[in-house]
Design a protein around this motif. Structure first.
Motif, PDB file in Angstrom:
ATOM      1  N   LYS A  40     -30.032  -5.106   0.424  1.00  0.00           N
ATOM      2  CA  LYS A  40     -30.186  -6.356  -0.332  1.00  0.00           C
ATOM      3  C   LYS A  40     -29.234  -7.431   0.180  1.00  0.00           C
ATOM      4  CE  LYS A  40     -31.080  -6.543  -4.781  1.00  0.00           C
ATOM      5  NZ  LYS A  40     -30.977  -6.504  -6.262  1.00  0.00           N
ATOM      6  N   GLU A  41     -27.984  -7.053   0.392  1.00  0.00           N
ATOM      7  CA  GLU A  41     -27.003  -8.021   0.885  1.00  0.00           C
ATOM      8  C   GLU A  41     -27.360  -8.493   2.284  1.00  0.00           C
ATOM      9  OE1 GLU A  41     -24.133 -10.708   0.808  1.00  0.00           O
ATOM     10  OE2 GLU A  41     -24.792  -9.497  -0.897  1.00  0.00           O
ATOM     11  N   TYR A  42     -27.861  -7.566   3.115  1.00  0.00           N
ATOM     12  CA  TYR A  42     -28.268  -7.928   4.481  1.00  0.00           C
ATOM     13  C   TYR A  42     -29.390  -8.963   4.436  1.00  0.00           C
ATOM     14  CZ  TYR A  42     -30.207  -7.546   9.195  1.00  0.00           C
ATOM     15  OH  TYR A  42     -30.686  -7.840  10.455  1.00  0.00           O
ATOM     16  N   LEU A  43     -30.397  -8.742   3.584  1.00  0.00           N
ATOM     17  CA  LEU A  43     -31.527  -9.667   3.484  1.00  0.00           C
ATOM     18  C   LEU A  43     -31.066 -11.031   2.982  1.00  0.00           C
ATOM     19  CD1 LEU A  43     -34.158  -7.205   1.987  1.00  0.00           C
ATOM     20  CD2 LEU A  43     -34.269  -8.264   4.257  1.00  0.00           C
ATOM     21  N   ARG A  44     -30.202 -11.025   1.982  1.00  0.00           N
ATOM     22  CA  ARG A  44     -29.698 -12.299   1.464  1.00  0.00           C
ATOM     23  C   ARG A  44     -28.950 -13.087   2.544  1.00  0.00           C
ATOM     24  NH1 ARG A  44     -27.195 -10.016  -4.215  1.00  0.00           N
ATOM     25  NH2 ARG A  44     -29.008 -10.396  -5.561  1.00  0.00           N
ATOM     26  N   THR A  45     -28.150 -12.374   3.339  1.00  0.00           N
ATOM     27  CA  THR A  45     -27.319 -13.025   4.360  1.00  0.00           C
ATOM     28  C   THR A  45     -28.145 -13.551   5.527  1.00  0.00           C
ATOM     29  OG1 THR A  45     -25.472 -11.572   3.779  1.00  0.00           O
ATOM     30  CG2 THR A  45     -25.365 -12.676   5.924  1.00  0.00           C
ATOM     31  N   HIS A  46     -29.193 -12.787   5.907  1.00  0.00           N
ATOM     32  CA  HIS A  46     -29.922 -13.107   7.146  1.00  0.00           C
ATOM     33  C   HIS A  46     -31.323 -13.664   6.896  1.00  0.00           C
ATOM     34  CE1 HIS A  46     -26.864 -11.120   9.672  1.00  0.00           C
ATOM     35  NE2 HIS A  46     -26.784 -10.223   8.704  1.00  0.00           N
ATOM     36  N   TRP A  47     -31.669 -13.946   5.638  1.00  0.00           N
ATOM     37  CA  TRP A  47     -33.048 -14.282   5.275  1.00  0.00           C
ATOM     38  C   TRP A  47     -33.638 -15.422   6.096  1.00  0.00           C
ATOM     39  CZ3 TRP A  47     -36.402 -11.541   2.585  1.00  0.00           C
ATOM     40  CH2 TRP A  47     -37.602 -12.156   2.185  1.00  0.00           C
ATOM     41  N   GLU A  48     -32.854 -16.440   6.373  1.00  0.00           N
ATOM     42  CA  GLU A  48     -33.382 -17.619   7.078  1.00  0.00           C
ATOM     43  C   GLU A  48     -33.515 -17.407   8.588  1.00  0.00           C
ATOM     44  OE1 GLU A  48     -34.609 -20.179   5.543  1.00  0.00           O
ATOM     45  OE2 GLU A  48     -34.013 -19.429   3.578  1.00  0.00           O
ATOM     46  N   LEU A  77     -45.872 -12.970  -0.838  1.00  0.00           N
ATOM     47  CA  LEU A  77     -45.529 -14.089   0.033  1.00  0.00           C
ATOM     48  C   LEU A  77     -44.563 -15.005  -0.701  1.00  0.00           C
ATOM     49  CD1 LEU A  77     -49.059 -14.879   1.478  1.00  0.00           C
ATOM     50  CD2 LEU A  77     -47.066 -14.168   2.829  1.00  0.00           C
ATOM     51  N   GLU A  78     -43.723 -15.662   0.065  1.00  0.00           N
ATOM     52  CA  GLU A  78     -42.747 -16.586  -0.513  1.00  0.00           C
ATOM     53  C   GLU A  78     -43.310 -17.995  -0.455  1.00  0.00           C
ATOM     54  OE1 GLU A  78     -38.161 -18.116   0.274  1.00  0.00           O
ATOM     55  OE2 GLU A  78     -39.137 -16.767   1.688  1.00  0.00           O
ATOM     56  N   SER A  79     -43.390 -18.666  -1.605  1.00  0.00           N
ATOM     57  CA  SER A  79     -43.905 -20.039  -1.632  1.00  0.00           C
ATOM     58  C   SER A  79     -42.784 -21.067  -1.626  1.00  0.00           C
ATOM     59  CB  SER A  79     -44.789 -20.253  -2.870  1.00  0.00           C
ATOM     60  OG  SER A  79     -44.024 -20.093  -4.050  1.00  0.00           O
ATOM     61  N   ARG A  80     -41.550 -20.559  -1.542  1.00  0.00           N
ATOM     62  CA  ARG A  80     -40.353 -21.413  -1.501  1.00  0.00           C
ATOM     63  C   ARG A  80     -40.266 -22.315  -2.746  1.00  0.00           C
ATOM     64  NH1 ARG A  80     -37.629 -20.731   3.074  1.00  0.00           N
ATOM     65  NH2 ARG A  80     -38.726 -19.897   4.901  1.00  0.00           N
ATOM     66  N   GLU A  87     -35.325 -14.326  -4.897  1.00  0.00           N
ATOM     67  CA  GLU A  87     -34.713 -13.064  -5.305  1.00  0.00           C
ATOM     68  C   GLU A  87     -35.774 -12.006  -5.619  1.00  0.00           C
ATOM     69  OE1 GLU A  87     -31.515 -11.734  -5.587  1.00  0.00           O
ATOM     70  OE2 GLU A  87     -31.127 -13.420  -4.252  1.00  0.00           O
ATOM     71  N   GLN A  88     -36.910 -12.438  -6.185  1.00  0.00           N
ATOM     72  CA  GLN A  88     -37.993 -11.504  -6.489  1.00  0.00           C
ATOM     73  C   GLN A  88     -38.602 -10.931  -5.208  1.00  0.00           C
ATOM     74  OE1 GLN A  88     -40.612 -13.857  -8.927  1.00  0.00           O
ATOM     75  NE2 GLN A  88     -39.467 -13.441 -10.813  1.00  0.00           N
ATOM     76  N   VAL A  89     -38.764 -11.792  -4.212  1.00  0.00           N
ATOM     77  CA  VAL A  89     -39.321 -11.336  -2.929  1.00  0.00           C
ATOM     78  C   VAL A  89     -38.344 -10.375  -2.254  1.00  0.00           C
ATOM     79  CG1 VAL A  89     -40.103 -12.031  -0.633  1.00  0.00           C
ATOM     80  CG2 VAL A  89     -40.708 -13.419  -2.625  1.00  0.00           C
ATOM     81  N   ILE A  90     -37.060 -10.751  -2.241  1.00  0.00           N
ATOM     82  CA  ILE A  90     -36.051  -9.886  -1.636  1.00  0.00           C
ATOM     83  C   ILE A  90     -36.016  -8.534  -2.355  1.00  0.00           C
ATOM     84  CG2 ILE A  90     -33.549  -9.549  -1.373  1.00  0.00           C
ATOM     85  CD1 ILE A  90     -33.340 -12.516  -0.636  1.00  0.00           C
TER      86      ILE A  90
END
Length: 261
Positions: A40-48, A77-80, A87-90
């Motif tokens: 989870k932390e990895y995805l939050r940090t590198h998501w972009e 899918l993420e609609s931004r 957070e739900q997608v992650i």
């Protein structure tokens, strides 16, 4: 188990990793928990980052293919539309990864994300790849005797190179002539071993495969590859039939090369 002579026609040795070069405990108690605890932390940090987005797209595609399986977790899918949706997608990605890992899935999508996470952990010194102490001296002797040495693991080639590049023995990548993962085929299918032989450029009976898994040994044998089953601490036990049928070694030092006489 004693000494196991290597057939004279063998000129390449193909190695499994988990339970063969590396303790199963390292994979089960270090590598996999690292993914579960940090995804989870990895995805939050590198998501972009584009690499992370490629990983997520591949996981989403895998989730669609798995839609008929019990417990599968779809990844929307993420609609931004905001931080809450992100957070739900992650969380869906995290849940999907945990679900796949609970079933010991070997999907390319899962292995790719794991490989990228392990790269970050190895390069920052959080993890070092564990190698049995007999492995490096034995491989050096094999290479001095003219043997080629290859790796074939269900872990991605990137993950393999990280394990051996940041190992307890230092960077030992120079000891290997090539790496194969499940992109060449599943380890329990004989055709995979024929493809490896073709890639190496030799006949199947010029290869000796070392593994701790009888099903893999059987698949390699069907392709006319020589096999030996490796007995290591923590490996799954063998049946009496398997013990009597397969050549067994408990250390790489038990292999006796004809050219070493």
């Amino acid at each position: 188990m004693g000494v196991l002579p290597v057939p004279a026609e063998v000129c390449a040795i193909l190695l499994d990793i988990e339970g063969t070069t590396t303790p199963i405990a390292f994979v089960q108690e270090t590598l996999f928990p690292y993914i579960k605890n940090n995804v989870k932390e990895y995805l939050r940090t590198h998501w972009e980052e584009e690499e992370c987005q490629r990983d997520v797209r591949l996981l989403r595609k895998q989730a669609q293919e798995d839609s008929s399986l019990d417990g599968t977790v779809p990844i929307p899918l993420e609609s931004r539309s905001g931080k809450e949706e992100l957070e739900q997608v992650i969380q869906a990605v995290v849940d999907n990864v945990h679900w796949q890992m609970s079933l010991d899935r070997k999907t390319t999508a899962l292995k790719q994300l794991q490989g990228h996470m392990w790269r970050a952990a190895y390069t920052t010194g959080h993890i070092k790849g564990e190698i049995f102490e007999d492995v490096v001296p034995a491989i050096r002797k094999w290479r001095e005797a003219g043997m080629k040495v290859y790796i074939y693991s269900s872990g991605s080639i990137e993950a393999q190179k990280l394990l051996f590049g940041y190992s307890t023995e230092g960077d030992i990548l120079e000891l290997f002539d090539g790496h194969f993962d499940t992109k060449i085929g599943p380890k329990v299918e004989s055709e995979s071993y024929r493809r490896i032989a073709a890639s190496i450029g030799c006949a199947t009976n010029n290869i000796l495969f070392l593994t701790d898994v009888p099903r893999e040994a059987n698949a390699a044998e069907e392709a006319d590859i020589h096999v030996a089953v490796v007995i290591r601490p923590g490996n799954a036990g063998l049946t009496d039939d398997e013990k009597s049928y397969y050549s067994l070694i408990s250390s790489f030092t038990e292999l006796f090369l004809p050219s070493s006489t």
